[in-house]
Design a protein around this motif. Structure first.
Motif, PDB file in Angstrom:
ATOM      1  N   HIS A  59       0.837  -1.194   0.000  1.00  0.00           N
ATOM      2  CA  HIS A  59       0.000   0.000   0.000  1.00  0.00           C
ATOM      3  C   HIS A  59       0.875   1.248   0.000  1.00  0.00           C
ATOM      4  O   HIS A  59       2.100   1.172   0.120  1.00  0.00           O
ATOM      5  CB  HIS A  59      -0.905   0.005   1.235  1.00  0.00           C
ATOM      6  N   GLN A  60       0.219   2.398  -0.106  1.00  0.00           N
ATOM      7  CA  GLN A  60       0.855   3.704   0.048  1.00  0.00           C
ATOM      8  C   GLN A  60       0.235   4.402   1.256  1.00  0.00           C
ATOM      9  O   GLN A  60      -0.969   4.288   1.487  1.00  0.00           O
ATOM     10  CB  GLN A  60       0.623   4.574  -1.189  1.00  0.00           C
ATOM     11  N   ASP A  61       1.033   5.139   2.035  1.00  0.00           N
ATOM     12  CA  ASP A  61       0.483   6.029   3.055  1.00  0.00           C
ATOM     13  C   ASP A  61       0.120   7.320   2.337  1.00  0.00           C
ATOM     14  O   ASP A  61       1.002   8.042   1.855  1.00  0.00           O
ATOM     15  CB  ASP A  61       1.516   6.298   4.153  1.00  0.00           C
ATOM     16  N   LYS A  62      -1.146   7.621   2.273  1.00  0.00           N
ATOM     17  CA  LYS A  62      -1.565   8.755   1.442  1.00  0.00           C
ATOM     18  C   LYS A  62      -2.597   9.653   2.122  1.00  0.00           C
ATOM     19  O   LYS A  62      -3.325  10.381   1.461  1.00  0.00           O
ATOM     20  CB  LYS A  62      -2.111   8.249   0.102  1.00  0.00           C
ATOM     21  N   THR A  63      -2.667   9.593   3.463  1.00  0.00           N
ATOM     22  CA  THR A  63      -3.554  10.501   4.181  1.00  0.00           C
ATOM     23  C   THR A  63      -2.760  11.359   5.147  1.00  0.00           C
ATOM     24  O   THR A  63      -1.664  10.986   5.579  1.00  0.00           O
ATOM     25  CB  THR A  63      -4.637   9.741   4.976  1.00  0.00           C
ATOM     26  N   ILE A  64      -3.320  12.513   5.494  1.00  0.00           N
ATOM     27  CA  ILE A  64      -2.735  13.400   6.488  1.00  0.00           C
ATOM     28  C   ILE A  64      -3.797  13.710   7.533  1.00  0.00           C
ATOM     29  O   ILE A  64      -4.994  13.506   7.315  1.00  0.00           O
ATOM     30  CB  ILE A  64      -2.206  14.706   5.871  1.00  0.00           C
TER      31      ILE A  64
END
Length: 221
Positions: A91-96
């Protein structure tokens, strides 16, 4: 490999032993309601982690990578053990995490985690972030070390079908490290980890920094 060219970098012997011991001691004594295998907002719950974040060691490295004063945007303590042992798929970490929910073109979807608003921002935000994975224990293939696909952050935000194709066609790299080492990476580089097969800890302080100026009215939370 280096983070600017490959999206990934490992620095050996980054953390002093005394700092490792202080964090382990404080977390071991923690009596909060959080599950110890995954504690969000760790800088608000552990003075030792807050000290680590503000240390010249971490601040200077974050500034070197981002090119200006870094702001902490996420802090999590992880501990993979035989009792709490998990698989993390590619996966990608794509939230803030920010202080409020508001409508911004190109941002979304929104969610709430640990009483904080989370959102997937525009790619330009992720490109101005860096993740520190500070290891308090040795990590290898036997206890679920991080696996990444170098340079995959250059492909932007991917659909699951794109991720599946890349995982099948491109070589991954196992981040085998020792206690005190730090893994630096772009949050949206493809990464995963397997379950641990050995009965020990795999403790990591996960920090994310950014130098991105949020739209007016928003603050990093």
């Amino acid at each position: 490999m280096n983070i600017q060219d490959n999206g990934l970098e490992i620095i050996k012997n980054f953390l002093p032993q005394e700092m490792i011991e202080e964090i382990i001691h404080e977390v071991s004594s923690y009596e909060g309601n959080d599950a110890k295998h995954g504690i969000r907002n760790a800088e608000k719950k552990f003075s030792s982690i807050n000290t680590l974040i503000k240390s010249q060691l971490v601040q200077d490295k974050a500034k070197e990578i981002l090119g200006s004063s870094p702001m902490l945007v996420r802090s999590i303590f992880f501990d993979k053990t035989p009792e709490k042992n998990w698989l993390v798929t590619w996966h990608q970490d794509k939230t803030i995490s920010v202080n409020a929910k508001t409508e911004i073109t190109g941002w979304g979807p929104w969610s709430v985690k640990d009483n904080s608003h989370h959102v997937q921002p525009d790619l330009s935000v992720l490109n101005q972030m860096v993740t520190f994975r500070l290891h308090l224990d040795d990590a290898n293939e036997n206890n679920g070390c991080l696996k990444v696909i170098p340079n995959s952050q250059n492909k932007g935000i991917m659909k699951q079908s794109d991720i599946d194709t890349i995982v099948k066609t491109e070589r991954s790299f196992n981040c085998v490290v020792q206690a005190g080492d730090v893994v630096l990476m772009r949050p949206h580089i493809l990464h995963s980890s397997s379950k641990s097969t050995t009965p020990n800890h795999r403790r990591v302080v996960h920090l994310e920094f950014s130098n991105y100026d949020l739209p007016q009215g928003l603050k990093w939370d």
